[in-house]
Design a protein around this motif. Structure first.
Motif, PDB file in Angstrom:
ATOM      1  N   ASP A 167      -6.020  18.399  -1.506  1.00  0.00           N
ATOM      2  CA  ASP A 167      -6.733  17.132  -1.620  1.00  0.00           C
ATOM      3  C   ASP A 167      -5.752  16.144  -2.221  1.00  0.00           C
ATOM      4  N   ALA A 168      -5.535  15.013  -1.543  1.00  0.00           N
ATOM      5  CA  ALA A 168      -4.501  14.083  -1.987  1.00  0.00           C
ATOM      6  C   ALA A 168      -5.056  12.672  -2.127  1.00  0.00           C
ATOM      7  N   SER A 169      -4.493  11.942  -3.064  1.00  0.00           N
ATOM      8  CA  SER A 169      -4.798  10.521  -3.219  1.00  0.00           C
ATOM      9  C   SER A 169      -3.535   9.825  -3.706  1.00  0.00           C
TER      10      SER A 169
ATOM     11  N   VAL B 216       2.143  15.826  -8.982  1.00  0.00           N
ATOM     12  CA  VAL B 216       2.225  14.366  -8.994  1.00  0.00           C
ATOM     13  C   VAL B 216       3.602  13.974  -8.468  1.00  0.00           C
ATOM     14  N   LEU B 217       3.635  13.137  -7.422  1.00  0.00           N
ATOM     15  CA  LEU B 217       4.877  12.584  -6.895  1.00  0.00           C
ATOM     16  C   LEU B 217       4.881  11.089  -7.192  1.00  0.00           C
ATOM     17  N   THR B 218       5.958  10.603  -7.753  1.00  0.00           N
ATOM     18  CA  THR B 218       6.107   9.174  -8.030  1.00  0.00           C
ATOM     19  C   THR B 218       7.276   8.651  -7.224  1.00  0.00           C
ATOM     20  N   SER B 219       7.054   7.551  -6.507  1.00  0.00           N
ATOM     21  CA  SER B 219       8.155   6.922  -5.780  1.00  0.00           C
ATOM     22  C   SER B 219       8.563   5.649  -6.508  1.00  0.00           C
ATOM     23  N   TYR B 220       9.854   5.473  -6.643  1.00  0.00           N
ATOM     24  CA  TYR B 220      10.445   4.284  -7.246  1.00  0.00           C
ATOM     25  C   TYR B 220      11.323   3.655  -6.180  1.00  0.00           C
ATOM     26  N   ILE B 221      11.089   2.406  -5.857  1.00  0.00           N
ATOM     27  CA  ILE B 221      11.940   1.701  -4.902  1.00  0.00           C
ATOM     28  C   ILE B 221      12.567   0.534  -5.648  1.00  0.00           C
ATOM     29  N   LYS B 222      13.855   0.673  -5.939  1.00  0.00           N
ATOM     30  CA  LYS B 222      14.570  -0.316  -6.739  1.00  0.00           C
ATOM     31  C   LYS B 222      15.262  -1.323  -5.827  1.00  0.00           C
ATOM     32  N   LEU B 223      15.072  -2.601  -6.095  1.00  0.00           N
ATOM     33  CA  LEU B 223      15.732  -3.680  -5.361  1.00  0.00           C
ATOM     34  C   LEU B 223      17.160  -3.798  -5.891  1.00  0.00           C
ATOM     35  N   THR B 224      18.144  -3.482  -5.042  1.00  0.00           N
ATOM     36  CA  THR B 224      19.539  -3.504  -5.493  1.00  0.00           C
ATOM     37  C   THR B 224      20.303  -4.733  -5.016  1.00  0.00           C
ATOM     38  N   SER B 225      19.813  -5.390  -3.970  1.00  0.00           N
ATOM     39  CA  SER B 225      20.481  -6.581  -3.442  1.00  0.00           C
ATOM     40  C   SER B 225      19.464  -7.387  -2.650  1.00  0.00           C
TER      41      SER B 225
ATOM     42  N   ASP C  48      12.076  -2.547  -9.979  1.00  0.00           N
ATOM     43  CA  ASP C  48      11.567  -1.610  -8.986  1.00  0.00           C
ATOM     44  C   ASP C  48      10.056  -1.748  -8.829  1.00  0.00           C
ATOM     45  N   MET C  49       9.558  -1.152  -7.744  1.00  0.00           N
ATOM     46  CA  MET C  49       8.118  -1.064  -7.496  1.00  0.00           C
ATOM     47  C   MET C  49       7.800   0.418  -7.352  1.00  0.00           C
ATOM     48  N   ASN C  50       6.551   0.793  -7.686  1.00  0.00           N
ATOM     49  CA  ASN C  50       6.222   2.206  -7.786  1.00  0.00           C
ATOM     50  C   ASN C  50       4.891   2.547  -7.133  1.00  0.00           C
ATOM     51  N   ALA C  51       4.795   3.782  -6.658  1.00  0.00           N
ATOM     52  CA  ALA C  51       3.540   4.343  -6.164  1.00  0.00           C
ATOM     53  C   ALA C  51       3.427   5.762  -6.713  1.00  0.00           C
ATOM     54  N   LEU C  52       2.181   6.204  -6.882  1.00  0.00           N
ATOM     55  CA  LEU C  52       1.898   7.505  -7.462  1.00  0.00           C
ATOM     56  C   LEU C  52       0.993   8.287  -6.531  1.00  0.00           C
ATOM     57  N   GLY C  53       1.379   9.499  -6.186  1.00  0.00           N
ATOM     58  CA  GLY C  53       0.565  10.385  -5.364  1.00  0.00           C
ATOM     59  C   GLY C  53       0.141  11.587  -6.171  1.00  0.00           C
ATOM     60  N   THR C  54      -1.156  11.940  -6.097  1.00  0.00           N
ATOM     61  CA  THR C  54      -1.682  13.100  -6.808  1.00  0.00           C
ATOM     62  C   THR C  54      -2.208  14.093  -5.779  1.00  0.00           C
TER      63      THR C  54
ATOM     64  N   TYR D 106       0.833  -1.202   0.000  1.00  0.00           N
ATOM     65  CA  TYR D 106       0.000   0.000   0.000  1.00  0.00           C
ATOM     66  C   TYR D 106       0.864   1.247   0.000  1.00  0.00           C
ATOM     67  N   ALA D 107       0.245   2.359  -0.304  1.00  0.00           N
ATOM     68  CA  ALA D 107       0.850   3.682  -0.196  1.00  0.00           C
ATOM     69  C   ALA D 107      -0.196   4.563   0.471  1.00  0.00           C
ATOM     70  N   ASP D 108       0.249   5.599   1.168  1.00  0.00           N
ATOM     71  CA  ASP D 108      -0.734   6.512   1.749  1.00  0.00           C
ATOM     72  C   ASP D 108      -0.242   7.944   1.670  1.00  0.00           C
ATOM     73  N   VAL D 109      -1.149   8.871   1.947  1.00  0.00           N
ATOM     74  CA  VAL D 109      -0.839  10.296   1.848  1.00  0.00           C
ATOM     75  C   VAL D 109      -0.689  10.919   3.230  1.00  0.00           C
TER      76      VAL D 109
END
Length: 133
Positions: free
Chosen positions: A71-73, A106-115, A87-93, A56-59
């Motif tokens: 107003d955020a989602s 718009v904020l986008t988070s990228y979490i890349k698995l490096t090891s 990587d896995m991603n979440a998008l906040g508006t 999940y992601a939250d604001v």
């Protein structure tokens, strides 16, 4: 808008145990954080054979100011990093309404698995955040 963009690019490596608050000149703030939680799903194999999963992601931490409301989602757009390098991603508006600013961010988070070491259950990730208005 430029302050947010600079802060996000500069503060891209957020410790999962810490909430990073970035104060902006108009009195508003941006909070960046991530957490690591065990997978307590009903799966018989909790080793997460697919790599990592974002459930999940939250604001949380989204606040307006005296001069504006927000107003955020958010949503998880890519929930799995199956292998090292993925990587896995979440998008906040965020919709801003106020005297000083109006519009969408718009904020986008990228979490890349490096090891990933499955036997010792240790994963290393590289978080990155991008901003667009």
């Amino acid at each position: 808008m430029n302050e947010i963009n600079e802060a996000i690019s500069y503060e891209s490596n957020v410790n999962s145990e810490e909430v990073k608050t970035i104060e902006l000149s108009d009195g508003s703030s941006v909070e960046l954080s991530s957490t690591d939680e065990p997978d307590n799903s009903n799966s018989t194999n909790l080793q997460s054979n697919y790599g990592l999963k974002m459930r999940y992601a939250d604001v949380g931490g989204t606040n307006g100011t005296v001069w504006s409301s927000v107003d955020a989602s958010c949503e998880v757009t890519d929930s799995k990093a199956e292998k090292v390098g993925y990587d896995m991603n979440a998008l906040g508006t965020y919709k801003l309404n106020g005297k000083l600013n109006n519009g969408y961010i718009v904020l986008t988070s990228y979490i890349k698995l490096t090891s990933l070491n499955k036997s010792s259950k240790v994963a290393r990730v590289y978080p990155k955040y991008t901003y667009r208005d």
